[in-house]
Write a protein that holds these residues in place. Sequence first.
Motif, PDB file in Angstrom:
ATOM      1  N   UNK A  49       0.794  -1.247  -0.070  1.00 59.82           N
ATOM      2  CA  UNK A  49      -0.006  -0.042  -0.092  1.00 59.82           C
ATOM      3  C   UNK A  49       0.813   1.254   0.313  1.00 59.82           C
ATOM      4  N   UNK A  50       2.036   1.457   0.752  1.00 56.65           N
ATOM      5  CA  UNK A  50       2.778   2.166   0.724  1.00 56.65           C
ATOM      6  C   UNK A  50       3.792   2.473  -0.560  1.00 56.65           C
ATOM      7  N   UNK A  51       3.873   1.542  -1.352  1.00 61.41           N
ATOM      8  CA  UNK A  51       4.690   1.969  -2.647  1.00 61.41           C
ATOM      9  C   UNK A  51       3.568   2.536  -3.675  1.00 61.41           C
ATOM     10  N   UNK A  52       1.972   1.893  -3.483  1.00 60.30           N
ATOM     11  CA  UNK A  52       0.999   2.625  -4.330  1.00 60.30           C
ATOM     12  C   UNK A  52       1.083   4.145  -3.945  1.00 60.30           C
ATOM     13  N   UNK A  53       0.972   4.367  -2.681  1.00 63.33           N
ATOM     14  CA  UNK A  53       1.008   5.814  -2.426  1.00 63.33           C
ATOM     15  C   UNK A  53       2.222   6.529  -2.568  1.00 63.33           C
ATOM     16  N   UNK A  54       3.331   5.970  -2.731  1.00 67.53           N
ATOM     17  CA  UNK A  54       4.679   6.833  -3.206  1.00 67.53           C
ATOM     18  C   UNK A  54       4.629   6.950  -4.448  1.00 67.53           C
ATOM     19  N   UNK A  55       3.949   5.921  -5.603  1.00 70.12           N
ATOM     20  CA  UNK A  55       3.923   5.944  -7.106  1.00 70.12           C
ATOM     21  C   UNK A  55       3.033   7.166  -7.317  1.00 70.12           C
ATOM     22  N   UNK A  56       1.831   7.252  -6.464  1.00 70.72           N
ATOM     23  CA  UNK A  56       1.183   8.264  -6.752  1.00 70.72           C
ATOM     24  C   UNK A  56       1.386   9.769  -6.207  1.00 70.72           C
ATOM     25  N   UNK A  57       2.600   9.981  -5.699  1.00 74.41           N
ATOM     26  CA  UNK A  57       3.079  11.026  -4.962  1.00 74.41           C
ATOM     27  C   UNK A  57       2.558  11.419  -3.662  1.00 74.41           C
ATOM     28  N   UNK A  58       1.977  10.542  -2.820  1.00 73.73           N
ATOM     29  CA  UNK A  58       1.376  10.792  -1.551  1.00 73.73           C
ATOM     30  C   UNK A  58       2.358  10.339  -0.341  1.00 73.73           C
ATOM     31  N   UNK A  59       3.723  10.580  -0.554  1.00 75.17           N
ATOM     32  CA  UNK A  59       4.565  10.389   0.456  1.00 75.17           C
ATOM     33  C   UNK A  59       4.299  10.650   1.965  1.00 75.17           C
ATOM     34  N   UNK A  60       3.564  11.718   2.041  1.00 74.65           N
ATOM     35  CA  UNK A  60       3.225  12.274   3.582  1.00 74.65           C
ATOM     36  C   UNK A  60       2.277  11.467   4.191  1.00 74.65           C
ATOM     37  N   UNK A  61       1.335  10.495   3.337  1.00 80.55           N
ATOM     38  CA  UNK A  61       0.267   9.573   3.794  1.00 80.55           C
ATOM     39  C   UNK A  61       0.548   8.238   3.984  1.00 80.55           C
ATOM     40  N   UNK A  62       2.105   7.769   4.272  1.00 79.43           N
ATOM     41  CA  UNK A  62       2.479   6.638   4.309  1.00 79.43           C
ATOM     42  C   UNK A  62       2.106   5.809   5.539  1.00 79.43           C
ATOM     43  N   UNK A  63       1.563   4.608   5.425  1.00 82.54           N
ATOM     44  CA  UNK A  63       0.977   3.720   6.779  1.00 82.54           C
ATOM     45  C   UNK A  63       2.251   3.305   7.383  1.00 82.54           C
ATOM     46  N   UNK A  64       1.877   3.304   8.856  1.00 79.44           N
ATOM     47  CA  UNK A  64       2.869   2.645   9.686  1.00 79.44           C
ATOM     48  C   UNK A  64       2.446   1.218   9.984  1.00 79.44           C
ATOM     49  N   UNK A  65       3.476   0.554  10.387  1.00 78.49           N
ATOM     50  CA  UNK A  65       3.238  -0.904  10.892  1.00 78.49           C
ATOM     51  C   UNK A  65       3.846  -1.166  12.295  1.00 78.49           C
ATOM     52  N   UNK A  66       3.174  -1.481  13.405  1.00 79.37           N
ATOM     53  CA  UNK A  66       1.773  -2.196  13.236  1.00 79.37           C
ATOM     54  C   UNK A  66       0.779  -1.052  13.164  1.00 79.37           C
ATOM     55  N   UNK A  67       0.807   0.299  13.145  1.00 82.19           N
ATOM     56  CA  UNK A  67      -0.027   1.112  13.137  1.00 82.19           C
ATOM     57  C   UNK A  67      -0.535   1.688  14.457  1.00 82.19           C
ATOM     58  N   UNK A  68      -1.485   2.338  14.576  1.00 83.50           N
ATOM     59  CA  UNK A  68      -1.999   3.018  15.802  1.00 83.50           C
ATOM     60  C   UNK A  68      -2.750   2.323  16.941  1.00 83.50           C
ATOM     61  N   UNK A  69      -3.271   1.167  16.386  1.00 80.45           N
ATOM     62  CA  UNK A  69      -4.276   0.308  17.157  1.00 80.45           C
ATOM     63  C   UNK A  69      -3.527  -0.374  18.495  1.00 80.45           C
ATOM     64  N   UNK A  70      -2.246  -0.613  18.139  1.00 77.01           N
ATOM     65  CA  UNK A  70      -1.695  -1.197  19.531  1.00 77.01           C
ATOM     66  C   UNK A  70      -0.364  -0.871  19.373  1.00 77.01           C
ATOM     67  N   UNK A  71       0.800  -0.768  20.431  1.00 76.61           N
ATOM     68  CA  UNK A  71       1.829  -0.615  20.452  1.00 76.61           C
ATOM     69  C   UNK A  71       2.730  -1.753  19.783  1.00 76.61           C
ATOM     70  N   UNK A  72       2.194  -2.917  19.964  1.00 70.82           N
ATOM     71  CA  UNK A  72       2.800  -4.177  19.323  1.00 70.82           C
ATOM     72  C   UNK A  72       1.636  -5.136  19.157  1.00 70.82           C
ATOM     73  N   UNK A  73       2.079  -6.145  18.079  1.00 70.74           N
ATOM     74  CA  UNK A  73       0.991  -7.059  17.710  1.00 70.74           C
ATOM     75  C   UNK A  73       1.323  -8.365  18.545  1.00 70.74           C
ATOM     76  N   UNK A  74       0.198  -9.162  18.821  1.00 63.51           N
ATOM     77  CA  UNK A  74       0.507 -10.130  19.629  1.00 63.51           C
ATOM     78  C   UNK A  74       1.478 -11.028  19.015  1.00 63.51           C
TER      79      UNK A  74
END
Length: 125
Positions: free
Chosen positions: A23-48
Amino acid sequence: GYGCARCGKSAYLAENTACVAAKNMVRVIKGRQQDLLRFPGTAARRLPTMESVSLGRWDGVLILNNLVVPGVASALVKGFIKYSKMDDLHGGLVGRVLWVILDTVSPYIGRLVPVYEPELKPQNG
């Protein structure tokens, strides 16, 4: 780097990491570098952390963070994971629905099951 240093190594985490990377590669190709997703994201500090090992058809060990479940229950969970994930990958409705739900709630499971993280001490010498 671009990796997730806090994440363990498992097929489940690899699949989710790859999805975010794609998803981040698609965003970079579309010129949306400022909207990159983070992993694991904001739902939890760590995945189980989850490992499931078969020890025969009706035996196994399931480890979720520091919770260890041996025996038939873990074998049933592993069978459920295998069946539902394969159904999802083959385009099945049941597997797809289950994994959309599981992928949504799994970050919160890391908050419910405690994680023991030993203090790392530098070695002398």
